[in-house]
Motif scaffolding. Structure first.
Motif, PDB file in Angstrom:
ATOM      1  N   LYS A 162      -1.361   1.082  -4.774  1.00  0.00           N
ATOM      2  CA  LYS A 162      -1.675   2.408  -4.228  1.00  0.00           C
ATOM      3  C   LYS A 162      -2.791   3.074  -5.033  1.00  0.00           C
ATOM      4  N   LYS A 172       0.817  -1.220   0.000  1.00  0.00           N
ATOM      5  CA  LYS A 172       0.000   0.000   0.000  1.00  0.00           C
ATOM      6  C   LYS A 172       0.848   1.267   0.000  1.00  0.00           C
ATOM      7  N   LYS A 173       2.087   1.159   0.461  1.00  0.00           N
ATOM      8  CA  LYS A 173       2.951   2.344   0.524  1.00  0.00           C
ATOM      9  C   LYS A 173       3.838   2.492  -0.704  1.00  0.00           C
ATOM     10  N   GLN A 212      -6.559   4.371  -3.888  1.00  0.00           N
ATOM     11  CA  GLN A 212      -6.967   5.764  -4.097  1.00  0.00           C
ATOM     12  C   GLN A 212      -8.311   5.839  -4.794  1.00  0.00           C
TER      13      GLN A 212
END
Length: 242
Positions: free
Chosen positions: A90, A83-84, A94
């Motif tokens: 990602k 997720k990072k 979003q």
């Protein structure tokens, strides 16, 4: 070289270099075919499991389907890595802010070979595991797990540029169900046994690539045997017999 790191008498630098390049050539050659096996294996898991659990796009985090030990590790990997730092994941979050996980067809693409194998081992549905194993011509799931684990061991050596020529599998390679590639000796751990296993599994992915790898291995060892020093290593450590 013995266990105390002493070279054999009359060992020359040129002989050591020849052995070094044999090792490099083998790692480079195997890497692209091991990647084909990795991608194919991942695809089978996504295909078979996602079709069986089509109503659950994130079946891989369902405790009814996957053992809790795997899920606990996955939470850390996903939340603090995917997720990072993983751009497609990602972007998914979003766009879909309420999703805890991206669907299997997105997420599993970024699993390492080891991670996707760990997922396979932790599937609770033994019938599903068997269906995937049978895809590779293996009826016994424990044999299939032994085979994939052995292939991952070789893949890790190639990926990390470790020494390959004298590698021995920590566990013996279980019976290969193929007349052409079955082991000819009782040595189930040496590099030759791994070659035969890789060729067998690869034959379930692409026969053309299997023929290509087999021919390339034979060419490499034919040329390497021109050096008496390297030939001795091949016969004593690798025992190449294709």
């Amino acid at each position: 070289m013995d266990k105390n790191h002493n070279f054999e008498p009359n060992t020359s630098l040129s002989s050591v270099i020849e052995l070094y390049y044999l090792d490099v050539d083998l790692r480079n050659l195997l890497s692209k075919y091991l990647y084909r096996i990795e991608v194919h294996f991942r695809t089978q898991i996504v295909y078979y499991a996602s079709n069986k659990h089509h109503s659950s796009p994130t079946w891989f985090i369902d405790p009814k389907l996957v053992d809790r030990g795997f899920l606990d590790k996955l939470d850390d990997i996903y939340n603090y890595s995917f997720k990072k730092y993983n751009t497609p994941i990602k972007r998914h979050h979003q766009k879909y802010i309420n999703d805890k996980y991206a669907p299997a067809w997105k997420t599993l693409e970024f699993f390492t070979f080891g991670q996707i194998f760990s997922l396979y081992k932790n599937l609770k549905d033994q019938t599903l595991k068997s269906e995937i194993a049978v895809k590779y011509g293996i009826k016994d799931v424990s044999v299939f797990e032994n085979h994939i684990s052995s292939i991952i061991n070789i893949r890790n050596i190639c990926s990390h540029s470790a020494v390959l020529f004298d590698f021995n599998q920590p566990l013996g390679i279980k019976k290969i169900p193929c007349k052409k590639f079955k082991l000819k000796t009782r040595n189930q751990t040496n590099l030759n046994a791994s070659f035969r296993l890789i060729l067998f599994i690869l034959s379930k992915v692409s026969q053309n690539r299997t023929d290509e790898l087999e021919a390339s291995l034979k060419k490499i060892f034919t040329e390497a045997n021109n050096s008496p020093f390297v030939s001795k290593i091949i016969n004593s450590h690798i025992c190449f017999d294709l």
